[in-house]
Design an enzyme around this catalytic site. Sequence first.
Site, short mmCIF file in Angstrom:
data_model
loop_
_atom_site.label_atom_id
_atom_site.label_comp_id
_atom_site.label_asym_id
_atom_site.label_seq_id
_atom_site.Cartn_x
_atom_site.Cartn_y
_atom_site.Cartn_z
N ARG A 184 7.26 -5.18 3.23
CA ARG A 184 6.03 -5.98 2.88
C ARG A 184 6.00 -5.93 1.36
O ARG A 184 6.14 -4.94 0.87
CB ARG A 184 4.92 -5.14 3.55
CG ARG A 184 3.62 -5.75 2.81
CD ARG A 184 2.44 -5.66 3.77
NE ARG A 184 1.95 -4.06 3.61
CZ ARG A 184 0.77 -3.70 4.01
NH1 ARG A 184 0.22 -4.53 4.76
NH2 ARG A 184 0.23 -2.47 3.97
N HIS A 217 0.84 -1.19 -0.04
CA HIS A 217 0.09 0.21 -0.04
C HIS A 217 0.83 1.25 0.21
O HIS A 217 0.33 2.39 -0.06
CB HIS A 217 -0.73 -0.12 1.21
CG HIS A 217 -1.92 -1.06 1.10
ND1 HIS A 217 -2.78 -1.06 0.28
CD2 HIS A 217 -2.23 -2.07 1.88
CE1 HIS A 217 -3.65 -2.24 0.35
NE2 HIS A 217 -3.31 -2.81 1.40
N ASP A 234 -8.07 -5.22 6.85
CA ASP A 234 -8.60 -6.14 5.93
C ASP A 234 -9.11 -7.22 6.69
O ASP A 234 -10.45 -7.68 6.16
CB ASP A 234 -7.39 -6.75 5.20
CG ASP A 234 -7.25 -5.89 3.98
OD1 ASP A 234 -8.10 -5.34 3.34
OD2 ASP A 234 -5.81 -5.69 3.67
N GLU A 238 -5.62 -12.14 6.82
CA GLU A 238 -6.37 -10.89 7.05
C GLU A 238 -7.77 -10.97 6.15
O GLU A 238 -8.20 -10.22 5.74
CB GLU A 238 -5.67 -9.45 6.55
CG GLU A 238 -4.85 -9.91 5.39
CD GLU A 238 -4.04 -8.47 4.95
OE1 GLU A 238 -4.13 -7.18 5.60
OE2 GLU A 238 -3.10 -8.80 3.93
C1 3PY Z 1 -4.40 -4.53 7.36
O1 3PY Z 1 -4.62 -4.01 8.51
O2 3PY Z 1 -5.22 -4.88 6.68
C2 3PY Z 1 -3.07 -4.32 6.83
O3 3PY Z 1 -2.69 -4.83 6.01
C3 3PY Z 1 -2.25 -3.37 7.76
O4 3PY Z 1 -1.03 -2.64 6.74
MG MG Z 2 -4.15 -5.45 5.01
#
Ligand code: 3PY
Ligand code: MG
Length: 261
Positions: A72, A47, A177, A151
Amino acid sequence: MNEKTTLADKLRSGKPAITGWSFVAAPLVPELMARSGYEAVTVDLQHGMHDFASACESLPLIALAGAHRIVRIPVGDNAMAGRLADMGAECLIAPMINSRREAEDFARSVKYPPQGDRSWGPFRAAMLSGQTSEQYLKAANAQTLAMAMIETQDAIDALDEILAVPELDGVFVGPSDLSLSLSKGGALDPNGEGTANACGEIAQRAIAAGKLAGIFCLSADKADEAVRQGFRLINYGLDTIFLDHAARAALKEVEGLSGPD
Ligand code: 3PY
Ligand code: MG
């Protein structure tokens, strides 16, 4: 620089490590975070605005400032994981891992045979860790961490199979997420109680399987809660938020100033 205690050793010893998180693709920014005292800095190619070139420049600056180097990668980009391990990332975090197959393919991309398929060429990584090629090869699989982001509901459903991947070192929870997925798109609620319970359960299952657990936290309270839940790699602090808050605070200090009429 000769790294005596690796990030992997620190996390495996059970001590929490706090990482700052960098979106801004100017290498000075992750360097500043490292110099401010963060134990580790994460360069975000999912991101964040970072790309391979800015990550290549950032990793040595983070190392020179005495902090550990985490990256990441973009979703599904295992080739990038191998490339950034070559550039000196000590921990690779892969977003949106939803199955055993995805976890295995990712983890194998950062481990040398026989544990994986990583291709040889760690010139920069060996240099940054103060090792010869031979020393680096011997230590690389243990000192280069592969963390799969959990996530989604699918990832929770497949968690036992993901945790059974021997090459995987740990999981890293993305609460934003996760909350979106658990609510089927109904609510972005990274700090909510339901999300916190799901995070705690993921940490417990990871620890029971002998894996490391990490998490992205949006407040100091959540970081404290995460440590109590068993997480050891804790993100707290994002460069864009720091800049936004500091700029607003500075402007507030000079609010209403007016020169002579
Ligand atoms: C999330 O909280 O989904 C993340 O990927 C944090 O960067
Ligand atoms: Mg995320």
